[in-house]
Scaffold this active site. Structure first.
Site, PDB file in Angstrom:
ATOM      1  N   TYR A 306      16.705 -16.070  43.520  1.00 26.98           N
ATOM      2  CA  TYR A 306      17.272 -15.544  44.571  1.00 26.98           C
ATOM      3  C   TYR A 306      16.619 -14.912  45.673  1.00 26.98           C
ATOM      4  O   TYR A 306      15.576 -14.438  45.664  1.00 26.98           O
ATOM      5  CB  TYR A 306      17.966 -13.881  43.357  1.00 26.98           C
ATOM      6  CG  TYR A 306      18.633 -14.471  42.283  1.00 26.98           C
ATOM      7  CD1 TYR A 306      19.608 -16.601  42.256  1.00 26.98           C
ATOM      8  CD2 TYR A 306      18.927 -13.804  41.075  1.00 26.98           C
ATOM      9  CE1 TYR A 306      19.312 -16.700  40.658  1.00 26.98           C
ATOM     10  CE2 TYR A 306      19.456 -14.247  39.832  1.00 26.98           C
ATOM     11  CZ  TYR A 306      20.186 -15.286  39.924  1.00 26.98           C
ATOM     12  OH  TYR A 306      20.340 -15.725  38.555  1.00 26.98           O
ATOM     13  N   GLU A 383      30.126   4.361  27.473  1.00 30.78           N
ATOM     14  CA  GLU A 383      31.285   3.781  27.551  1.00 30.78           C
ATOM     15  C   GLU A 383      32.320   4.716  28.576  1.00 30.78           C
ATOM     16  O   GLU A 383      33.435   4.322  29.144  1.00 30.78           O
ATOM     17  CB  GLU A 383      31.947   2.884  26.767  1.00 30.78           C
ATOM     18  CG  GLU A 383      31.309   2.290  25.863  1.00 30.78           C
ATOM     19  CD  GLU A 383      31.333   1.283  24.951  1.00 30.78           C
ATOM     20  OE1 GLU A 383      31.797   2.388  23.381  1.00 30.78           O
ATOM     21  OE2 GLU A 383      32.316   0.689  24.511  1.00 30.78           O
TER      22      GLU A 383
END
Ligand SMILES: [Zn+2]
Length: 402
Positions: A306, A383
């Site tokens: 990348y 979360e």
């Protein structure tokens, strides 16, 4: 607490929808898939898009999904990305929604990215009247080294709305390196380029007792490895840095045989295209010429990885300001330095101005300095950070299409 009342409403809406976001995340977490072809994951994503006013298309060469939400009025097109692939890691977290696939784990949190992106799609669908333009939801496979974003670009991602090509883009990535719910971003280079290379030294095999009758590639490989480290420190501007790591070395099988070849295999990380090109050329030159000095040859092979992930400075500043308005000043920070990991959102940012930011997701009972990190078999993402990410995705799109 946010100062801006509409920001407070948005964050409250994202929190009110948290159960659905967490449920989607956990379903993805149980069924992780690797690479460019993620049929189960794609099915879950398509199901989540199904009851929204979003036009959905799927990739032809990969399991990618592109959603287009059209606002009430015409305008530009803004892209939000979530990646959806997992890693070849065996999960050891003990979570009750842990991976049900042995040897595969959402250890980089891409399940949370998909869940946040779909949460943003729900909230943006409810706010279509506020949108002058289109939102493109880029749900990509194969971020972990498979160039998934490049495949999507080749299939016309940026022209998903033909009359208004994508003109801005934003992505979030969770990390346990930061406190939960914080946004961390910087202008300019955000993450490194990552290229793989091998140097194979070709010698001549023989008896270990008579090296003069053979051509031993082992000390040559050792010399190349050390010469590479001297090369990096002597050729590289410390303010435009490079990392060269040899992570894999292979030669021979036993003590009394000189092998024919020796393999040196490594990675190069840089923060600019100029440095990247120079270090690549230098690794090749050092490998070939150290071998030549010992009357041997070396073969250099480069596997392109990348490019550098470069945030647009203005967009990065907008992210910082938007996160501060949404989540509070203490939850928005400018990163002093880039990370030397790599990201294929770089391909998108080469084409349109935009930014990628990190969403801190370190569980509150752990210290970000020592918590298991992304890609660890023990990593756990908090979360409670997800509504913050959902709200930021939504607000970035609302700002771009105001
Ligand atoms: Zn990742």
């Amino acid at each position: 607490m946010p100062a801006d009342p509409t920001a407070a409403d948005l964050l409250a809406a994202a929190r009110a929808d948290a159960a659905r976001t967490v449920d989607l995340r956990r379903r993805l977490h149980r069924q992780p898939e690797i690479g460019l072809h993620l049929p189960k994951t794609q099915a879950i994503v398509l199901d989540a898009f199904a009851d929204l006013p979003i036009e959905v298309t799927t990739g032809s060469s990969t399991s990618s999904v592109v959603g287009v939400l059209r606002g009430a009025r015409p305008g530009p097109t803004y892209l939000l990305r979530g990646d959806m692939d997992a890693l070849p890691v065996h999960e050891d977290t003990g979570l009750d929604f842990a991976s049900e696939v042995p040897g595969v784990m959402h250890a980089c949190g891409h399940d949370t990215h998909v869940a946040m992106l779909l949460g943003a799609a729900r909230l943006l669908s409810e706010r279509r009247d506020a949108l002058a333009g289109q939102v493109v939801f880029m749900v990509q496979p194969g971020e972990e080294g498979y160039h998934g974003a490049r495949f999507m670009l080749e299939e016309g991602l940026l022209d998903a709305v033909p009359e208004a090509p994508v003109s801005g883009a934003f992505a979030l990535h969770v990390s346990t390196m930061w406190r939960s719910g914080t946004i961390n971003v910087r202008p300019g280079p955000m993450m490194a380029s990552a290229d793989q290379w091998t140097v194979t030294v070709h010698g001549r095999g023989g008896h270990a007792s008579t090296p003069h009758l053979a051509a031993d590639p082992v000390p040559v490989a050792a010399e190349i490895i050390l010469a590479l480290q001297s090369m990096v420190t002597r050729r590289t501007d410390v303010f435009d840095p490079a990392v060269v790591t040899v992570g894999h070395l292979e030669a021979g099988h036993t003590d009394n045989v000189i092998p024919e070849t020796a393999l040196v295999h490594g990675t190069i990380r840089t923060l600019s295209p100029e440095r990247r090109n120079d270090v690549l050329a230098s690794v090749q030159r050092v490998g070939e010429h150290v071998a030549l000095a010992h009357d041997m040859t070396a073969e250099f092979v480069h596997v392109e990885g990348y490019p550098v992930t470069v945030n647009d400075a203005d967009v990065a500043a907008q992210v910082t300001a938007t996160a501060a308005a949404l989540l509070g000043e203490q939850a928005s920070a400018v990163m002093p330095v880039p990370l030397m990991g790599a990201e294929d959102f770089s391909y998108v940012l080469e084409r349109v101005p935009g930014a990628m930011a990190f969403l801190g997701a370190c569980p509150p009972e752990l210290d970000p300095a020592t918590a298991p990190g992304n890609h660890s078999n023990h990593v756990v993402f908090d979360e409670d950070a997800l509504p913050s990410g959902v709200a930021l995705y939504v607000q970035m799109a609302l700002n771009a299409l105001a």
